[in-house]
Design a protein around this motif. Structure first.
Motif, short mmCIF file in Angstrom:
data_model
loop_
_atom_site.label_atom_id
_atom_site.label_comp_id
_atom_site.label_asym_id
_atom_site.label_seq_id
_atom_site.Cartn_x
_atom_site.Cartn_y
_atom_site.Cartn_z
N TYR A 207 0.88 -1.36 -0.12
CA TYR A 207 -0.14 0.09 0.07
C TYR A 207 0.90 1.14 0.15
N ILE A 208 0.23 2.23 -0.63
CA ILE A 208 0.86 3.66 -0.49
C ILE A 208 0.12 4.50 0.39
N LYS A 209 0.43 4.94 1.34
CA LYS A 209 -0.20 5.94 2.13
C LYS A 209 0.31 7.01 2.72
N ARG A 210 -0.04 8.04 3.47
CA ARG A 210 0.62 9.07 4.06
C ARG A 210 0.67 8.92 5.67
N ILE A 211 1.71 9.18 6.12
CA ILE A 211 1.96 9.11 7.61
C ILE A 211 1.16 10.40 8.36
N ILE A 212 0.09 9.94 9.27
CA ILE A 212 -0.41 11.00 9.99
C ILE A 212 -0.26 10.86 11.62
N GLY A 213 0.10 9.52 12.08
CA GLY A 213 0.35 9.73 13.50
C GLY A 213 1.80 8.98 13.70
N LEU A 214 2.49 9.46 14.52
CA LEU A 214 3.92 8.72 14.83
C LEU A 214 3.68 8.10 16.17
N PRO A 215 4.55 7.18 16.37
CA PRO A 215 4.51 6.50 17.86
C PRO A 215 4.25 7.48 19.07
N GLY A 216 3.21 7.11 19.78
CA GLY A 216 3.12 8.03 20.94
C GLY A 216 2.05 9.20 20.76
N ASP A 217 1.56 9.31 19.43
CA ASP A 217 0.53 10.37 19.09
C ASP A 217 -0.74 9.86 19.58
N ARG A 218 -1.46 11.06 19.66
CA ARG A 218 -3.22 10.91 20.00
C ARG A 218 -3.48 11.58 18.66
N VAL A 219 -4.50 10.66 18.00
CA VAL A 219 -4.86 11.10 16.66
C VAL A 219 -6.17 11.22 16.36
N GLU A 220 -6.89 12.16 16.16
CA GLU A 220 -8.21 12.35 16.06
C GLU A 220 -8.85 13.23 15.15
N TYR A 221 -9.82 13.09 14.74
CA TYR A 221 -10.60 13.90 13.54
C TYR A 221 -12.03 14.14 14.20
N LYS A 222 -12.25 15.81 13.83
CA LYS A 222 -13.29 16.22 14.32
C LYS A 222 -13.65 17.32 13.52
N ASP A 223 -14.99 17.34 12.90
CA ASP A 223 -15.38 18.31 12.06
C ASP A 223 -14.41 18.71 11.06
N ASP A 224 -13.90 17.69 10.35
CA ASP A 224 -13.03 17.58 9.04
C ASP A 224 -11.66 18.29 9.66
N VAL A 225 -11.25 18.33 10.75
CA VAL A 225 -10.07 18.99 10.97
C VAL A 225 -9.32 17.63 11.82
N LEU A 226 -7.90 17.49 11.58
CA LEU A 226 -7.06 16.80 12.07
C LEU A 226 -6.30 17.03 13.29
N TYR A 227 -6.48 16.50 14.44
CA TYR A 227 -5.81 17.06 15.70
C TYR A 227 -4.92 15.86 16.06
N ILE A 228 -3.64 16.16 16.31
CA ILE A 228 -2.78 15.37 16.89
C ILE A 228 -2.18 15.91 18.31
N ASN A 229 -2.48 15.11 19.23
CA ASN A 229 -2.06 15.25 20.65
C ASN A 229 -2.78 16.75 20.84
N GLY A 230 -4.08 16.80 20.44
CA GLY A 230 -4.96 18.08 20.90
C GLY A 230 -4.87 19.22 19.94
#
Length: 184
Positions: free
Chosen positions: A78-101
């Motif tokens: 597969y070919i994909k994009r890295i969004i979260g690294l080890p230890g990251d808290r990843v969340e999507y809310k209202d079409d916005v990416l949140y990493i560690n808040g």
């Protein structure tokens, strides 16, 4: 006769060296890959041909938003994009990416977001809602997503990707020639 034997031997040595170099480059340094499908659209197109840098993460660490190639569970790459690294808290809310808040911009999605009329491009989720099943990306693993968020089988479906499954990162489309480019 001796001169002819010597010439044949020189050509044979050159051919052996060329084959060995090709094998080393192909299996240890760089490899071609063909994009199969639309999960990274519009950044990458179906049947784009790219070069995978296999030594990039041997010398350095993965960075957020790198495009990587990895062995997926169904014996496919597969070919994909890295969004979260080890230890990251990843969340999507209202079409916005949140990493560690903290909200992150994803400029590579702007054109798609503008076209979407019937809801968000990326549905809301937290890591706990995915097969990762915990609050943070596990050590030694990456959370990846395709740019075509509505039509991508990624970490939201298959879980985090172990670093040992990552073949390398990719940035260069070399075929078709008219589409030659470096991608971000």
């Amino acid at each position: 006769m001796a001169k002819k034997k010597n010439e044949v031997w020189e050509w044979t040595k050159a051919l052996i060296i060329a084959v060995l170099l090709a094998v080393v480059i192909r299996y240890f340094l760089f490899a071609p890959i063909v994009v199969d499908g639309l999960s990274m659209s519009p950044t990458l197109h179906d049947q784009d041909r790219m070069i995978v840098n296999k030594i990039g993460y041997t010398l350095g660490k993965p960075k957020r938003f790198d495009i990587i190639v990895f062995h997926a569970p169904e014996q496919k790459d597969y070919i994909k994009r890295i969004i979260g690294l080890p230890g990251d808290r990843v969340e999507y809310k209202d079409d916005v990416l949140y990493i560690n808040g903290k909200p992150y911009e994803e400029p590579y999605l702007d054109a798609q977001k503008a076209k979407v009329q019937d809801g968000p491009l990326t549905d809301d989720f937290t890591l706990e809602d995915t097969p990762v099943g915990q609050k943070t990306v596990p050590e030694g693993q990456l959370f990846v997503m395709g740019d075509n968020r509505r039509f991508s089988k990624d970490s939201r479906h298959i879980g985090a990707v172990p670093m040992g499954k990552v073949l390398g990162k990719t940035k260069m489309v070399y075929w078709p020639v008219k589409d030659f480019r470096m991608v971000k």
